[in-house]
Design a protein around this motif. Structure first.
Motif, PDB file in Angstrom:
ATOM      1  N   ALA A  88       2.139   5.782 -11.658  1.00 38.52           N
ATOM      2  CA  ALA A  88       2.429   7.074 -11.045  1.00 38.52           C
ATOM      3  C   ALA A  88       3.530   7.809 -11.798  1.00 38.52           C
ATOM      4  O   ALA A  88       3.561   9.034 -11.816  1.00 38.52           O
ATOM      5  CB  ALA A  88       2.832   6.882  -9.593  1.00 38.52           C
ATOM      6  N   ASP A  89       4.437   7.092 -12.443  1.00 38.31           N
ATOM      7  CA  ASP A  89       5.516   7.724 -13.194  1.00 38.31           C
ATOM      8  C   ASP A  89       5.054   8.196 -14.566  1.00 38.31           C
ATOM      9  O   ASP A  89       5.698   9.043 -15.174  1.00 38.31           O
ATOM     10  CB  ASP A  89       6.691   6.761 -13.348  1.00 38.31           C
ATOM     11  CG  ASP A  89       7.390   6.500 -12.029  1.00 38.31           C
ATOM     12  OD1 ASP A  89       7.291   7.381 -11.140  1.00 38.31           O
ATOM     13  OD2 ASP A  89       8.012   5.433 -11.882  1.00 38.31           O
ATOM     14  N   LEU A 119       0.803  -1.219   0.000  1.00 40.34           N
ATOM     15  CA  LEU A 119       0.000   0.000   0.000  1.00 40.34           C
ATOM     16  C   LEU A 119       0.839   1.273   0.000  1.00 40.34           C
ATOM     17  O   LEU A 119       0.396   2.293  -0.527  1.00 40.34           O
ATOM     18  CB  LEU A 119      -0.951  -0.004   1.208  1.00 40.34           C
ATOM     19  CG  LEU A 119      -2.125  -0.978   1.123  1.00 40.34           C
ATOM     20  CD1 LEU A 119      -2.935  -0.944   2.412  1.00 40.34           C
ATOM     21  CD2 LEU A 119      -3.008  -0.640  -0.065  1.00 40.34           C
ATOM     22  N   ILE A 120       2.034   1.247   0.569  1.00 39.52           N
ATOM     23  CA  ILE A 120       2.828   2.484   0.586  1.00 39.52           C
ATOM     24  C   ILE A 120       3.694   2.650  -0.663  1.00 39.52           C
ATOM     25  O   ILE A 120       4.239   3.724  -0.881  1.00 39.52           O
ATOM     26  CB  ILE A 120       3.704   2.580   1.853  1.00 39.52           C
ATOM     27  CG1 ILE A 120       4.724   1.455   1.922  1.00 39.52           C
ATOM     28  CG2 ILE A 120       2.866   2.618   3.092  1.00 39.52           C
ATOM     29  CD1 ILE A 120       5.717   1.609   3.053  1.00 39.52           C
ATOM     30  N   GLN A 121       3.788   1.619  -1.494  1.00 39.75           N
ATOM     31  CA  GLN A 121       4.548   1.762  -2.742  1.00 39.75           C
ATOM     32  C   GLN A 121       3.677   2.430  -3.789  1.00 39.75           C
ATOM     33  O   GLN A 121       2.463   2.262  -3.805  1.00 39.75           O
ATOM     34  CB  GLN A 121       5.002   0.394  -3.260  1.00 39.75           C
ATOM     35  CG  GLN A 121       6.017  -0.278  -2.391  1.00 39.75           C
ATOM     36  CD  GLN A 121       6.403  -1.646  -2.930  1.00 39.75           C
ATOM     37  OE1 GLN A 121       6.309  -1.887  -4.121  1.00 39.75           O
ATOM     38  NE2 GLN A 121       6.828  -2.523  -2.046  1.00 39.75           N
ATOM     39  N   HIS A 122       4.304   3.177  -4.672  1.00 42.86           N
ATOM     40  CA  HIS A 122       3.530   3.707  -5.787  1.00 42.86           C
ATOM     41  C   HIS A 122       3.843   2.881  -7.017  1.00 42.86           C
ATOM     42  O   HIS A 122       4.952   2.387  -7.215  1.00 42.86           O
ATOM     43  CB  HIS A 122       3.772   5.188  -6.015  1.00 42.86           C
ATOM     44  CG  HIS A 122       5.218   5.583  -6.183  1.00 42.86           C
ATOM     45  ND1 HIS A 122       6.151   4.837  -6.835  1.00 42.86           N
ATOM     46  CD2 HIS A 122       5.884   6.687  -5.780  1.00 42.86           C
ATOM     47  CE1 HIS A 122       7.318   5.440  -6.833  1.00 42.86           C
ATOM     48  NE2 HIS A 122       7.183   6.560  -6.188  1.00 42.86           N
ATOM     49  N   GLY A 123       2.825   2.695  -7.824  1.00 37.41           N
ATOM     50  CA  GLY A 123       2.945   1.812  -8.974  1.00 37.41           C
ATOM     51  C   GLY A 123       3.620   2.466 -10.162  1.00 37.41           C
ATOM     52  O   GLY A 123       4.055   3.619 -10.126  1.00 37.41           O
ATOM     53  N   LYS A 124       3.687   1.710 -11.257  1.00 39.06           N
ATOM     54  CA  LYS A 124       4.310   2.222 -12.477  1.00 39.06           C
ATOM     55  C   LYS A 124       3.470   3.320 -13.112  1.00 39.06           C
ATOM     56  O   LYS A 124       3.985   4.158 -13.821  1.00 39.06           O
ATOM     57  CB  LYS A 124       4.504   1.081 -13.472  1.00 39.06           C
ATOM     58  CG  LYS A 124       5.511   0.053 -13.007  1.00 39.06           C
ATOM     59  CD  LYS A 124       5.655  -1.053 -14.020  1.00 39.06           C
ATOM     60  CE  LYS A 124       6.630  -2.101 -13.508  1.00 39.06           C
ATOM     61  NZ  LYS A 124       6.757  -3.229 -14.425  1.00 39.06           N
ATOM     62  N   SER A 168      10.478  -3.129  -2.772  1.00 40.70           N
ATOM     63  CA  SER A 168      10.019  -4.200  -3.662  1.00 40.70           C
ATOM     64  C   SER A 168      10.732  -5.513  -3.349  1.00 40.70           C
ATOM     65  O   SER A 168      10.125  -6.594  -3.442  1.00 40.70           O
ATOM     66  CB  SER A 168      10.215  -3.805  -5.123  1.00 40.70           C
ATOM     67  OG  SER A 168      11.586  -3.647  -5.406  1.00 40.70           O
TER      68      SER A 168
END
Length: 127
Positions: free
Chosen positions: A31-32, A24-29, A56
């Protein structure tokens, strides 16, 4: 054996909760992608993602721990011997009916009627 199952279950739950938190605290691809179109430009749209970062890699390790704990719980859950008998063999034995010792049962009119014996003919009343 029970302590070991409890320990494996605790490790599995903790790894699941930690994995949920890290994901949940990671941002996905995705977002870039917004950043590539002019809002801060951090990299190309479909370029190389680079090496995996700490979060990751930690997520991958926690997923492996969760998977191993799941396999261990499935193995230990099927380890108990199974009986090849019927379900009714383990049923409780019924107790005989209790004898009624109340005062009403002692009255002659309340006693259970016995079956008549057919071997002796009934007496014929005289006329």
């Amino acid at each position: 054996m029970s302590v070991m199952l409890t320990l494996v279950l605790v490790v599995q739950m903790l790894s699941a909760l930690a994995m949920i938190g890290l994901i949940l605290i990671q941002h996905g691809k995705g977002a870039d992608m917004g950043a590539a179109f002019g809002s801060g430009g951090s990299g190309s749209l479909f370029g190389a993602t680079g090496s995996a970062n700490f979060m990751s890699r930690t997520t991958a390790v926690l997923a492996a721990v969760f998977f191993v704990c799941t396999l261990a719980l499935a193995y230990f859950g099927n380890l108990t011997p199974t009986s090849s008998g019927s379900v009714l063999e383990g049923a409780a034995v019924t107790a005989p009916a209790p004898v009624d010792s109340s005062p009403a049962a002692q009255i002659p009119g309340n006693a259970p009627v016995a079956k008549p014996d057919n071997s002796v003919p009934p007496a014929v009343p005289a006329k």
